[in-house]
Write a protein that holds these residues in place. Sequence first.
Motif, mmCIF file in Angstrom:
data_model
loop_
_atom_site.group_PDB
_atom_site.id
_atom_site.type_symbol
_atom_site.label_atom_id
_atom_site.label_comp_id
_atom_site.label_asym_id
_atom_site.label_seq_id
_atom_site.Cartn_x
_atom_site.Cartn_y
_atom_site.Cartn_z
ATOM 1 N N ASN A 79 15.605 -5.099 1.940
ATOM 2 C CA ASN A 79 14.867 -3.887 2.331
ATOM 3 C C ASN A 79 15.552 -3.199 3.532
ATOM 4 O O ASN A 79 16.437 -3.781 4.155
ATOM 5 C CB ASN A 79 13.442 -4.313 2.722
ATOM 6 N N PRO A 80 15.112 -1.975 3.880
ATOM 7 C CA PRO A 80 15.744 -1.284 5.008
ATOM 8 C C PRO A 80 15.622 -2.031 6.336
ATOM 9 O O PRO A 80 14.657 -2.757 6.578
ATOM 10 C CB PRO A 80 14.983 0.037 5.085
ATOM 11 N N CYS A 119 14.935 0.422 0.275
ATOM 12 C CA CYS A 119 13.666 0.193 -0.426
ATOM 13 C C CYS A 119 13.745 0.728 -1.853
ATOM 14 O O CYS A 119 12.757 0.678 -2.584
ATOM 15 C CB CYS A 119 12.526 0.862 0.327
ATOM 16 N N GLU A 138 8.141 -5.229 -0.788
ATOM 17 C CA GLU A 138 8.242 -3.787 -0.495
ATOM 18 C C GLU A 138 7.431 -3.029 -1.548
ATOM 19 O O GLU A 138 7.832 -2.867 -2.697
ATOM 20 C CB GLU A 138 9.698 -3.295 -0.439
ATOM 21 N N SER A 140 6.644 0.027 -2.324
ATOM 22 C CA SER A 140 7.117 1.163 -3.130
ATOM 23 C C SER A 140 8.104 0.699 -4.196
ATOM 24 O O SER A 140 8.159 1.262 -5.295
ATOM 25 C CB SER A 140 7.777 2.219 -2.230
ATOM 26 N N GLY A 317 13.310 11.211 2.486
ATOM 27 C CA GLY A 317 13.901 9.980 1.964
ATOM 28 C C GLY A 317 12.997 8.783 2.173
ATOM 29 O O GLY A 317 13.427 7.739 2.646
ATOM 30 N N CYS A 318 11.727 8.937 1.783
ATOM 31 C CA CYS A 318 10.767 7.830 1.835
ATOM 32 C C CYS A 318 9.980 7.856 0.532
ATOM 33 O O CYS A 318 9.134 8.714 0.386
ATOM 34 C CB CYS A 318 9.827 7.956 3.025
ATOM 35 N N PRO A 319 10.280 6.957 -0.419
ATOM 36 C CA PRO A 319 11.315 5.943 -0.424
ATOM 37 C C PRO A 319 12.719 6.562 -0.330
ATOM 38 O O PRO A 319 12.890 7.756 -0.540
ATOM 39 C CB PRO A 319 11.134 5.238 -1.783
ATOM 40 N N HIS A 320 13.691 5.715 -0.077
ATOM 41 C CA HIS A 320 15.064 6.169 0.133
ATOM 42 C C HIS A 320 15.488 7.208 -0.901
ATOM 43 O O HIS A 320 15.192 7.080 -2.095
ATOM 44 C CB HIS A 320 16.009 4.964 0.090
ATOM 45 N N CYS A 380 15.004 2.987 8.138
ATOM 46 C CA CYS A 380 13.698 3.572 7.805
ATOM 47 C C CYS A 380 12.962 3.829 9.119
ATOM 48 O O CYS A 380 12.924 2.953 9.996
ATOM 49 C CB CYS A 380 12.919 2.585 6.943
ATOM 50 N N VAL A 382 9.806 4.035 9.705
ATOM 51 C CA VAL A 382 8.590 3.238 9.920
ATOM 52 C C VAL A 382 8.905 1.879 10.547
ATOM 53 O O VAL A 382 8.096 1.324 11.278
ATOM 54 C CB VAL A 382 7.824 3.093 8.579
ATOM 55 N N LYS A 400 3.663 8.584 1.844
ATOM 56 C CA LYS A 400 3.723 7.251 2.458
ATOM 57 C C LYS A 400 4.161 7.379 3.915
ATOM 58 O O LYS A 400 3.545 6.807 4.810
ATOM 59 C CB LYS A 400 4.682 6.337 1.689
ATOM 60 N N MET A 401 5.226 8.148 4.139
ATOM 61 C CA MET A 401 5.698 8.339 5.514
ATOM 62 C C MET A 401 4.599 8.996 6.357
ATOM 63 O O MET A 401 4.365 8.618 7.512
ATOM 64 C CB MET A 401 6.966 9.200 5.501
HETATM 65 FE FE1 F3S Z 1 11.148 2.943 2.325
HETATM 66 FE FE2 F3S Z 1 10.514 2.982 4.821
HETATM 67 FE FE3 F3S Z 1 9.413 4.671 3.192
HETATM 68 S S1 F3S Z 1 10.825 1.194 3.589
HETATM 69 S S2 F3S Z 1 9.277 3.538 1.270
HETATM 70 S S3 F3S Z 1 11.579 4.602 3.737
HETATM 71 S S4 F3S Z 1 8.360 3.623 4.835
#
Ligand code: F3S
Length: 435
Positions: A79-80, A119, A138, A140, A317-320, A380, A382, A400-401
């Motif tokens: 994971n990130p 991720c 993870e 997502s 880019g969340c998820p990447h 990431c 987060v 999600k972010m």
């Molecule tokens: Fe990935 Fe971080 Fe979003 S792990 S899903 S970029 S919160």
Amino acid sequence: MRLTPEEQGMLAGEQGRATQRAMEIIVTLGHIYEAERLLDVSSVQVAGVSYRNLGEAGLEFLRDWAAEGARVRVPTTLNPAGMDLVRWQHMGISQEYARKQLETIEVYAAMGIQPTCTCAPYLVGNVPGYGKHIAWSESSAVVYANSVLGARTNREGGPSALAAAICGRTAEYGLHCDANRRATLRVEVRCAVCGLDEYAALGYLVGRDVGGGVPYFVGLSMAPLDAGSADVPQEGTSQDALRTHDALKLLGAALASSGAVALYHVQGVTPEACIEGVRPGVDLCPCGIPRLVIESLEPAITALNASVESIDLVVIGCPHASLEELRQVATLITARSPRGQRLVSDLWVTMPRQVREQGEALGLVQVIEEAGGQVIADGCVVVAPMQELPYHTLATNSAKMASYALPHAGLQVRFGSLERCINAAVTGCWPTHQP
Ligand code: F3S
């Protein structure tokens, strides 16, 4: 629980203390969930990588296991991390944090884990086939693997996924079993859902309602995944199919963060809602399950937006991000910020390192960097040490972010379309009243 002779030997320590410890974790989980047997896993995704979350105790735990001889026996990705492993100084990360983060990655790599630090492992070659049993952590990634790839995994934690990688097994319960993959909520979508942020908003709304259940979406107008394939996009994949993959990625991530969803189906799109012999509206989504009607995405927009106007940081880019998302960001920057004009806010586009390299070869990374944005591999927001950095407000197109930025990184959030996010990067503000 029935164990094979080999599994009994692993549990008894015949293959060393590291494997024995992994088997103890897997077998204990099996007992808790009343599994009858263990399953071979074909791939693992391990979370619990950021030193900010692990701390010294977590790193010590990993060092100990590695020193006992822990080695993964199936393809395993990571994971990130809390930073770009190469360009961390550009992010403003301290040397002290970077040293610990790099050591963490080294310990994982010593166990044979690929230091992919993403991720979205399915963008970099960890693509389990339809029906394969896997052990991913993870949330997502888990929901994508189950829903879009049709593989089978529960929402593993970091240690249980690592244990599965070391002994190559997981217990047969939850989403490994057919019966638990049927829908528990029929979601009828009666409003337009087009942009990635709108899929994310939909996921946020439904996740709040369905909790840990399995939603079955009807009424979404999406291009099919390529010719019924459950694989990731290949070269030559149509633009529409690429957008479907990205939309499903953001939908799933939001479902998994506002709820605890690990699997969803989209009528006529996701593989289990398309397979021959299954009558999607009958077998997969039985009559009599509760129904949720979505008439508007507005409640999600309201819930995810704080009343801030000045934006310090824009995160995409969340998820990447995929290569297609990177291309969209570069196109918008070219359109909105003429060459030579610098962005007012900081912009981070986070993605797997391999995607960054592809984007570099196409000149997309350069467009963003010349405008003053950063294309961040491996990291990431987060899980980054954001308290060390000078940011207070953030804009994003990911629900999600948007949900995690305040509790995990202490940032006030604006949520909206990619276009609005890039506008915010160009101007430094998020106008309350947008035409
Ligand atoms: Fe990935 Fe971080 Fe979003 S792990 S899903 S970029 S919160």
